[in-house]
Design a protein around this motif. Sequence first.
Motif, PDB file in Angstrom:
ATOM      1  N   TYR A  72      -1.047   3.494 -16.599  1.00  0.00           N
ATOM      2  CA  TYR A  72      -1.622   3.196 -15.284  1.00  0.00           C
ATOM      3  C   TYR A  72      -1.303   1.764 -14.861  1.00  0.00           C
ATOM      4  CZ  TYR A  72      -4.456   7.381 -16.243  1.00  0.00           C
ATOM      5  OH  TYR A  72      -4.875   8.640 -16.543  1.00  0.00           O
ATOM      6  N   LEU A  73      -1.497   0.824 -15.790  1.00  0.00           N
ATOM      7  CA  LEU A  73      -1.291  -0.580 -15.433  1.00  0.00           C
ATOM      8  C   LEU A  73       0.175  -0.867 -15.127  1.00  0.00           C
ATOM      9  CD1 LEU A  73      -3.637  -2.474 -17.926  1.00  0.00           C
ATOM     10  CD2 LEU A  73      -4.005  -2.002 -15.515  1.00  0.00           C
ATOM     11  N   LYS A  74       1.083  -0.331 -15.936  1.00  0.00           N
ATOM     12  CA  LYS A  74       2.499  -0.571 -15.683  1.00  0.00           C
ATOM     13  C   LYS A  74       2.914  -0.005 -14.328  1.00  0.00           C
ATOM     14  CE  LYS A  74       3.985  -2.749 -19.361  1.00  0.00           C
ATOM     15  NZ  LYS A  74       4.581  -4.100 -19.258  1.00  0.00           N
ATOM     16  N   SER A  75       2.421   1.195 -14.026  1.00  0.00           N
ATOM     17  CA  SER A  75       2.777   1.824 -12.753  1.00  0.00           C
ATOM     18  C   SER A  75       2.295   0.987 -11.579  1.00  0.00           C
ATOM     19  CB  SER A  75       2.178   3.233 -12.685  1.00  0.00           C
ATOM     20  OG  SER A  75       2.648   4.039 -13.741  1.00  0.00           O
ATOM     21  N   ILE A 133      -7.244  -1.334  -6.646  1.00  0.00           N
ATOM     22  CA  ILE A 133      -6.605  -0.061  -7.011  1.00  0.00           C
ATOM     23  C   ILE A 133      -7.338   0.479  -8.233  1.00  0.00           C
ATOM     24  CG2 ILE A 133      -4.461   1.075  -7.622  1.00  0.00           C
ATOM     25  CD1 ILE A 133      -4.116  -2.384  -6.379  1.00  0.00           C
ATOM     26  N   ARG A 134      -7.830   1.712  -8.136  1.00  0.00           N
ATOM     27  CA  ARG A 134      -8.653   2.274  -9.208  1.00  0.00           C
ATOM     28  C   ARG A 134      -8.138   3.646  -9.617  1.00  0.00           C
ATOM     29  NH1 ARG A 134     -13.237   5.180 -10.836  1.00  0.00           N
ATOM     30  NH2 ARG A 134     -13.088   6.511  -8.998  1.00  0.00           N
ATOM     31  N   VAL A 135      -8.087   3.858 -10.926  1.00  0.00           N
ATOM     32  CA  VAL A 135      -7.733   5.157 -11.495  1.00  0.00           C
ATOM     33  C   VAL A 135      -8.840   5.547 -12.456  1.00  0.00           C
ATOM     34  CG1 VAL A 135      -6.024   6.510 -12.738  1.00  0.00           C
ATOM     35  CG2 VAL A 135      -5.278   4.583 -11.336  1.00  0.00           C
ATOM     36  N   GLY A 136      -9.482   6.686 -12.193  1.00  0.00           N
ATOM     37  CA  GLY A 136     -10.540   7.179 -13.071  1.00  0.00           C
ATOM     38  C   GLY A 136     -10.026   8.308 -13.936  1.00  0.00           C
ATOM     39  N   GLY A 137      -9.684   8.002 -15.170  1.00  0.00           N
ATOM     40  CA  GLY A 137      -9.154   9.005 -16.088  1.00  0.00           C
ATOM     41  C   GLY A 137     -10.201   9.534 -17.041  1.00  0.00           C
ATOM     42  N   TRP A 138      -9.856  10.625 -17.727  1.00  0.00           N
ATOM     43  CA  TRP A 138     -10.718  11.225 -18.744  1.00  0.00           C
ATOM     44  C   TRP A 138     -12.115  11.504 -18.176  1.00  0.00           C
ATOM     45  CZ3 TRP A 138      -9.097  12.168 -23.928  1.00  0.00           C
ATOM     46  CH2 TRP A 138      -7.803  11.753 -24.195  1.00  0.00           C
ATOM     47  N   ARG A 167      -3.828  11.971 -13.422  1.00  0.00           N
ATOM     48  CA  ARG A 167      -4.932  11.270 -12.775  1.00  0.00           C
ATOM     49  C   ARG A 167      -4.463  10.334 -11.669  1.00  0.00           C
ATOM     50  NH1 ARG A 167      -9.732  13.677 -12.971  1.00  0.00           N
ATOM     51  NH2 ARG A 167      -9.949  14.687 -14.998  1.00  0.00           N
ATOM     52  N   LEU A 168      -3.200   9.991 -11.669  1.00  0.00           N
ATOM     53  CA  LEU A 168      -2.715   9.141 -10.578  1.00  0.00           C
ATOM     54  C   LEU A 168      -2.793   9.854  -9.229  1.00  0.00           C
ATOM     55  CD1 LEU A 168       0.383   7.425 -12.236  1.00  0.00           C
ATOM     56  CD2 LEU A 168      -1.781   6.368 -11.591  1.00  0.00           C
ATOM     57  N   ARG A 169      -2.941  11.166  -9.235  1.00  0.00           N
ATOM     58  CA  ARG A 169      -3.114  11.877  -7.966  1.00  0.00           C
ATOM     59  C   ARG A 169      -4.431  11.493  -7.301  1.00  0.00           C
ATOM     60  NH1 ARG A 169      -1.967  18.091  -7.876  1.00  0.00           N
ATOM     61  NH2 ARG A 169      -2.017  17.569  -5.651  1.00  0.00           N
ATOM     62  N   ARG A 229       0.794  -1.227   0.000  1.00  0.00           N
ATOM     63  CA  ARG A 229       0.000   0.000   0.000  1.00  0.00           C
ATOM     64  C   ARG A 229       0.829   1.281   0.000  1.00  0.00           C
ATOM     65  NH1 ARG A 229      -5.981  -0.467   2.245  1.00  0.00           N
ATOM     66  NH2 ARG A 229      -5.853   1.704   1.603  1.00  0.00           N
ATOM     67  N   PRO A 230       1.853   1.409   0.827  1.00  0.00           N
ATOM     68  CA  PRO A 230       2.625   2.673   0.789  1.00  0.00           C
ATOM     69  C   PRO A 230       3.277   2.938  -0.558  1.00  0.00           C
ATOM     70  CG  PRO A 230       3.111   1.431   2.792  1.00  0.00           C
ATOM     71  CD  PRO A 230       2.332   0.526   1.911  1.00  0.00           C
ATOM     72  N   LEU A 231       3.719   1.901  -1.229  1.00  0.00           N
ATOM     73  CA  LEU A 231       4.326   2.090  -2.548  1.00  0.00           C
ATOM     74  C   LEU A 231       3.292   2.571  -3.559  1.00  0.00           C
ATOM     75  CD1 LEU A 231       6.621  -1.075  -2.722  1.00  0.00           C
ATOM     76  CD2 LEU A 231       7.263   1.266  -2.125  1.00  0.00           C
ATOM     77  N   LEU A 232       2.065   2.041  -3.470  1.00  0.00           N
ATOM     78  CA  LEU A 232       1.012   2.506  -4.369  1.00  0.00           C
ATOM     79  C   LEU A 232       0.622   3.946  -4.067  1.00  0.00           C
ATOM     80  CD1 LEU A 232      -1.230  -0.692  -4.389  1.00  0.00           C
ATOM     81  CD2 LEU A 232       0.104   0.182  -6.309  1.00  0.00           C
ATOM     82  N   GLU A 233       0.568   4.304  -2.792  1.00  0.00           N
ATOM     83  CA  GLU A 233       0.197   5.662  -2.426  1.00  0.00           C
ATOM     84  C   GLU A 233       1.218   6.680  -2.930  1.00  0.00           C
ATOM     85  OE1 GLU A 233      -0.232   5.492   1.767  1.00  0.00           O
ATOM     86  OE2 GLU A 233      -2.227   4.544   1.713  1.00  0.00           O
ATOM     87  N   GLN A 234       2.454   6.267  -3.088  1.00  0.00           N
ATOM     88  CA  GLN A 234       3.475   7.184  -3.597  1.00  0.00           C
ATOM     89  C   GLN A 234       3.226   7.579  -5.054  1.00  0.00           C
ATOM     90  OE1 GLN A 234       7.296   5.401  -2.914  1.00  0.00           O
ATOM     91  NE2 GLN A 234       7.121   5.492  -0.672  1.00  0.00           N
ATOM     92  N   LEU A 235       2.406   6.816  -5.770  1.00  0.00           N
ATOM     93  CA  LEU A 235       2.092   7.175  -7.154  1.00  0.00           C
ATOM     94  C   LEU A 235       1.293   8.474  -7.229  1.00  0.00           C
ATOM     95  CD1 LEU A 235       1.114   3.675  -8.601  1.00  0.00           C
ATOM     96  CD2 LEU A 235       3.176   4.983  -9.093  1.00  0.00           C
ATOM     97  N   ARG A 236       0.705   8.886  -6.121  1.00  0.00           N
ATOM     98  CA  ARG A 236      -0.051  10.138  -6.111  1.00  0.00           C
ATOM     99  C   ARG A 236       0.857  11.367  -6.077  1.00  0.00           C
ATOM    100  NH1 ARG A 236      -3.516   7.854  -1.300  1.00  0.00           N
ATOM    101  NH2 ARG A 236      -4.965   6.461  -2.376  1.00  0.00           N
TER     102      ARG A 236
END
Length: 594
Positions: free
Chosen positions: A511-514, A387-392, A336-338, A316-323
């Motif tokens: 998004y998926l690679k990250s 883990i969800r990213v809502g883009g566009w 959008r990763l924010r 989780r902390p590693l994923l949160e750093q993507l923001r």
Amino acid sequence: MSTAYVPQQPQPTTPAGAPPTPPPTPPHASEATRLLCAGTYLDSGYRDRVIEELHLNEQRIVAPSLGFDAARVLAHALRARRQELLWAGAIIGLWVVGSAVSAGLLFFFLWPSVLLALAPWIRGRGEQPSLPRRIAAFLVRWWGRSFFAVVLVLVVVAGFGGGSDDSSSYGSSSSDYGYGYSDSPSVGDVFSPSNITDAIKPWQAWFTLAVFALIAWCVHVQRHQFSRALAAELSPQRFPDAASDPAEQAENPRFQRLKQRIRVEQHAPLVMYHEARPFCGAGAAYATWVLAVELKPDKLEKQQPLSNAAVLKRIRPLLEQLRVPAQYAGPGVRDRLRWLEIDECVFLPAEGLLTRDQAPYTPQAFEEHRARAVEEGAEKRRHFLRIRVGGWEEELVVTVFVRIHTQGGMLMLEIAPHVLTPVRADFKDADRTAHRFRNNNVLGKAAGAVVLVPASAGRSFAQLGRGLVYVWRLLTGGHAGALPDGPALSVRELGSVHAGSLFQEMDVARYLKSVQDRVANGVRAALAEAGYETGEFMQKIVNISNGDVHIGNISGSNNSVAAGMQSAASSSYSSGSSVSGGAAPQKGADSNGQ
């Protein structure tokens, strides 16, 4: 009286040192929700599917609504149907009254109107219908148009008194000269244009044309009503204010009850699913893979207990750093990763419930299921890190389901990415279509209404027929007392295109690679901290992460080479491990892998 529990939406947390993250758009106000609501007015087929899934089959639990509000889409679908049925009844009323007052003249136009309404049904809703369907629809359409046009011309001629003088003089001349006259006229004489126009009284013709003008006016007002809604409650400025939306305020007890149920279920961390459609609502499966690797103790480190929860806690902390934006990107970066959302969800089968209200959506019940499911090997009940990213503007939704399990000295890593593609192009063009209609000149608006008059009777009969069939199914289907069932479809998936643009595909890959890289690094770090070797795990990640040739050193192992989608890197670590699912990307499949 108990109140319904509405789960709190996962809110992105801001890591230390990062600029404050703007609040995300709530699902009920997202652009995807607005466009789907507009689509219920544009496409009757889509609207019927929405109402059937969310209103008729009330025993079905709603599919997870990622980035949108299904209850609001249902509200506008019901409102669009009510308006459609009211206008269809008005148009049919004009046809019936007009036929009676015009002494049956309007009945001559009924058959071509039915043919014109049947043509789209014969062609089908597919983008590429079969050749026989297209030919049959073409013939039926032009037969109806020709028939309608010929009769309309005869009525117009009769309205101006055409043919009466010629036919009377023709009859008298024939009688005077004593030839060409018969008391039994032929079929050709009876159905000749001159005799038909003689049979039509001018007042009948003018009354028929007046009825057509009233029908055209009804069609115009109906189209204007939709364009006005897009400029008002469905406009980007007013749509976020759901409290003032007239569709939400419908005084329908069934709708109000189902609206509350949908809003409890659609964003809950507990997912009640149908066995055949576990990821319904998440979109198309995208390169799902499962990795299994043997846990080998590192001889230089002391082994510590390794639980599933401990591995997830490390991820989780590693994923949160993507923001966190890049150091020099500035505080206003719009990546959008924010807004990346991370939560835990538990999948439970809907089978076994006696009523829909028995689903355990309370926080206490979910926490009990989560605590037990996180360490389970699982079959029907499954725990995932989501883990969800809502883009566009929530039109492109990437969701990655991650599951960790350790059993018998093995570590299993399951990654199931799913992608919701953008909303249909015709739904996205609704604002443009309505704006063009509102700003068109009088001639253009009149022409647009007139061309819809010929098929108005057949189309209105079909609309009223569908409404009667729905009421019959609602009264006799027994859905209210049926056993609960998992969702059969997602209204968001129904309103999506098959593939996005190149920019959107690039964003999906990013998004998926990250996310996948951070998950892999988190698992590797958890293995290292617990005193296990990580070389084999990293080798497997390299082999299945992509199909490109990769040559390099892997920490803790010999040099390895992996080339192609089905390649395996050579290494001294080979026993007791397996990889499945990485060889065949599933991009384009639905949420059931079909």
